[in-house]
Design an enzyme around this catalytic site. Sequence first.
Site, mmCIF file in Angstrom:
data_model
loop_
_atom_site.group_PDB
_atom_site.id
_atom_site.type_symbol
_atom_site.label_atom_id
_atom_site.label_comp_id
_atom_site.label_asym_id
_atom_site.label_seq_id
_atom_site.Cartn_x
_atom_site.Cartn_y
_atom_site.Cartn_z
ATOM 1 C CG ASN A 152 -10.775 3.469 1.336
ATOM 2 O OD1 ASN A 152 -10.996 4.454 2.022
ATOM 3 N ND2 ASN A 152 -9.753 3.409 0.487
ATOM 4 C CD GLU A 153 -9.819 6.818 -0.931
ATOM 5 O OE1 GLU A 153 -8.972 6.249 -1.634
ATOM 6 O OE2 GLU A 153 -9.566 7.798 -0.219
ATOM 7 C CD1 TRP A 195 -2.656 1.876 1.206
ATOM 8 C CD2 TRP A 195 -3.310 0.033 0.107
ATOM 9 N NE1 TRP A 195 -3.909 2.117 0.686
ATOM 10 C CE2 TRP A 195 -4.323 1.010 0.014
ATOM 11 C CE3 TRP A 195 -3.491 -1.206 -0.508
ATOM 12 C CZ2 TRP A 195 -5.516 0.777 -0.683
ATOM 13 C CZ3 TRP A 195 -4.676 -1.440 -1.191
ATOM 14 C CH2 TRP A 195 -5.672 -0.456 -1.279
ATOM 15 C CG ASP A 196 -0.734 5.296 0.067
ATOM 16 O OD1 ASP A 196 -1.070 4.729 1.117
ATOM 17 O OD2 ASP A 196 -1.369 6.257 -0.428
ATOM 18 C CD1 TRP A 197 -1.118 3.961 4.072
ATOM 19 C CD2 TRP A 197 -0.611 1.883 4.778
ATOM 20 N NE1 TRP A 197 -2.262 3.178 4.023
ATOM 21 C CE2 TRP A 197 -1.985 1.913 4.447
ATOM 22 C CE3 TRP A 197 -0.054 0.692 5.239
ATOM 23 C CZ2 TRP A 197 -2.808 0.784 4.557
ATOM 24 C CZ3 TRP A 197 -0.867 -0.433 5.336
ATOM 25 C CH2 TRP A 197 -2.231 -0.369 5.008
ATOM 26 C CD GLU A 240 -9.165 7.944 3.782
ATOM 27 O OE1 GLU A 240 -8.379 8.434 2.937
ATOM 28 O OE2 GLU A 240 -9.590 6.786 3.720
HETATM 29 C C1 BMA Z 1 -6.636 7.325 1.418
HETATM 30 C C2 BMA Z 1 -6.770 5.955 2.024
HETATM 31 C C3 BMA Z 1 -5.666 5.045 1.688
HETATM 32 C C4 BMA Z 1 -4.350 5.748 1.579
HETATM 33 C C5 BMA Z 1 -4.427 7.172 2.016
HETATM 34 C C6 BMA Z 1 -3.170 7.933 1.824
HETATM 35 O O1 BMA Z 1 -7.352 7.597 0.341
HETATM 36 O O2 BMA Z 1 -8.029 5.414 1.807
HETATM 37 O O3 BMA Z 1 -5.952 4.377 0.512
HETATM 38 O O4 BMA Z 1 -3.384 5.066 2.237
HETATM 39 O O5 BMA Z 1 -5.407 7.797 1.300
HETATM 40 O O6 BMA Z 1 -2.860 8.062 0.463
#
Ligand code: BMA
Length: 888
Positions: free
Chosen positions: A465-466, A201-203, A563
């Site tokens: 999610n998204e 993932w991005d983290w 978020e």
């Molecule tokens: C959001 C989350 C993750 C991601 C974060 C940071 O949109 O739902 O998908 O890690 O952004 O980019």
Amino acid sequence: MTPGRSVCIICVPLCLFTAVLCEFFSLKQQQSQTLSGKWTLSNANGSLSLPAEVPGCVHSALQRQGHIQDPYYRFNDLSYRWIAFDNWMYTTTFTVSTQLMSKQKVLLIFDGVDTVASIHLNGIIVGKTDNMFRRYDFPVRDLLRDGENFLNVSLLSPVLYASERREAHSAYRVPPECPPDVQKGECHVNFIRKEQSSFSWDWGPAFPTMGLWKTARLEAFDVLRLIHVSSVPLYNSSVSQWRVQVELLVDAVRETKGQLTLSVPDLDSEQTFQTQFLPGQNKNSFTLHINTSRDVKLWWPSGHGDRPSYRLAASVFQDNLLILTAESKLSFRTVELVQEPIVGSPGLSFYFRVNGKPIFLKGSNWIPAHSFQDRVSPAALRNLLQSAVDANMNALRVWGGGVYEQDLFYSICDEMGIMVWQDFMFACAMYPTEEDFIQTVREEVIQQVQRLKSHPSVILWSGNNENEAALATDWFNIPASQRPVYLKDYVTLYVNNIRAIVQEEDPSRPFLVSSPTNGAESEQEGWVAANPYDPLYGDTHFYSYILDCWDWRTFPRTRFASEYGFQSWPSFSTLQPVSIAEDWSYNSSFASHRQHHENGNQQMLLQAALHFDLPNSTNPVKRFTDTLYITQVMQAQCVKSQTEFYRRSRSEIVEGKGHTMGALYWQLNDIWQAPSWSSIEFGGKWKMLHYFAQNFFADVLPVGFEDDGAFFIYAISDLSDDLTLRAVVNVFSWAHLDPACTLTSDPLQVPRGSATPIFKQSVSAMLAGCDHCTRLTCLLTFHLEDGSGQRGPTNHHFLSSPKDAQGLQRPDIMAKVQEDGAGYTITLHSAAVAAFVWLDVGDVPGRFSSNGFLMVSRNTTAVFDAWRPTSVTELSRSLTVTSLRDIY
Ligand code: BMA
């Protein structure tokens, strides 16, 4: 009096009250044998064979047996990619008692298989699995034998399986095919029902795990087996009465009639029902009416009241014999998601009402606490959740790219009053809708809702999610002609299946199809809104790394911010165990390897450079640690400014926008030692952001900001009573430790649950009244007070960027550690105004009472709460103190 009661007159009341006797009854007819513990693990060609723990996973077993190093060390995620491309087999042998063998039905139960497996008992296949989020049980009575039994679980490579499934899905692609290169991940994770972030993932790193990640056991019985009991309270406001929907999931060998008694002794409520358990029909629902003259005590989120619970007891009698007992913890609360017109605004509100009270959700987003779930200890889990409430959070969103958390997570949230926004595990992708995929998802959703619905902490189910945003704003370049196909798949999965199941299984809480979404408006638009980020509806996710985060005008005035966030680096002590000296520079290949977000490392410095001087030490390690520090300063200040904007937008409508009722920043915790949006580092250490959250989520908070040349303070109160407050502003010069002047507002009534403007002054008039003050030479601190003294934390407002400030000197802070009754106290003495003062005791685990603070007095103290025994000597040796002026 029931027949059962007359015969079992002594045993029954005792059974209801003591676990031991209850077991005695169930033991008579039900037998359980654990299969957790030591198994043997081998790879496809047999070159590796090793002991392995169940619950556990292949990676953990390989590391424990010395076949691999710490997978988190340096670049090991790449070195160990091969593990998830191999197939693996778990084997065990066991014997069973004659007593167990003599039962009518014997089940082999796996609470969690990760993920695609064939299971053989004594050489005969008993079943297959394809979903890590499901519990599986297989009837095995006729396959068991005297003496040794051989059980094996053959796991397919999740990476190869996902790619085969993608190949098989030839009619159209189901994007994204692969993660961005910077994530160094695996492809097609959306084709496998597995933690989506386990392919990177991005983290987080790509560790596609395999294993038996939850317990395994045999269960044997003659007549009935209780699978699960749940209780969901429902309130009828027109008659002011509670009823409890009780569900007994029962596995019946044959049709069994009986008499069920449900009771909540502390509410004088008891009812008896005729029951009929049928084979193949697990679900048995009953409604217990709570008729009591006593008050039903309500469960409240943290900061809003207590969290009492009641004991619900169930017992089934047949022919004077107790054949089944169960207990459930019961907490009463209502939750509504209010979407209704707002006076003076287009769009709809979006807020949670708990027990009739509108509640502002303060918190963050939860991701898996480890790549290898078997390493998430109960203590680590509790520590993270305690850190959340200690930072004045009352809510967490369990994000849809991870796992449905373990039972303990929700029990702790129940206990601490953390409201859980529970996503279903689908994130940032399109998903297939073949029959077998839908079927396994249906079973997953049924099981998870049944497992979690008794928890008062869970306040919302959310489909994904998204994925609405991904479709609406075309993340995956889907040609317009093919869009209907994807829309149809979207509605099939989240609306016609997941939503339908949730509505059937749990009428007690709201369901959202996605996040972000426009909620009711998205539904109007066929479930995918033209702009799911619309601030007039539903929730929003908002990220901008380029715009100046100190400028509140850049933030959407949303109804609910679910978020938003900024990255930072963890501290040196967190990175050190997984790195070596050559990694300790911001431009090292290690630093770019651990960064999984495109341009993330540059973005942090660019955002920091808008307001701060960047580190320029000639000592490379100091320059590196100073850079870690400045990223944390930037992140803390950015998320503070955004969160304060959301909190002060609670009571206002500006150009139709506002009435913000939630601020959940991205993200609470980390999965490994790397830069990310988290406020808590891997291992539990608080970043500066988490210390800031303690203040910016405080129940009573002054928020300061500038608009059109004026400085405003809003008094925010989440309390249940009105307050009478005044604001006090101290103007300090950067060059002196004593206030240059003080301004005070008149007392004003601040209603409960509001954001109320309490102070307004033109900045130039304020400065003109203060000797030698200009925007460059002075800064503001401010707080609220009532007749009894200060209410809430002291806040600050910079009138210019610190990099432009005149008079900021090196504070040469002296620190002394002492031990007293309260623990370890650090006394600081500063020679000058010091900003973002950061105390760090390296790898000594624990946390400070406050940190990252502004020092405008010569002396201050902080208390260190150590999480293991330490000493004044160790802390004094480990302590470093850094402030803004120390890094350039
Ligand atoms: C959001 C989350 C993750 C991601 C974060 C940071 O949109 O739902 O998908 O890690 O952004 O980019």
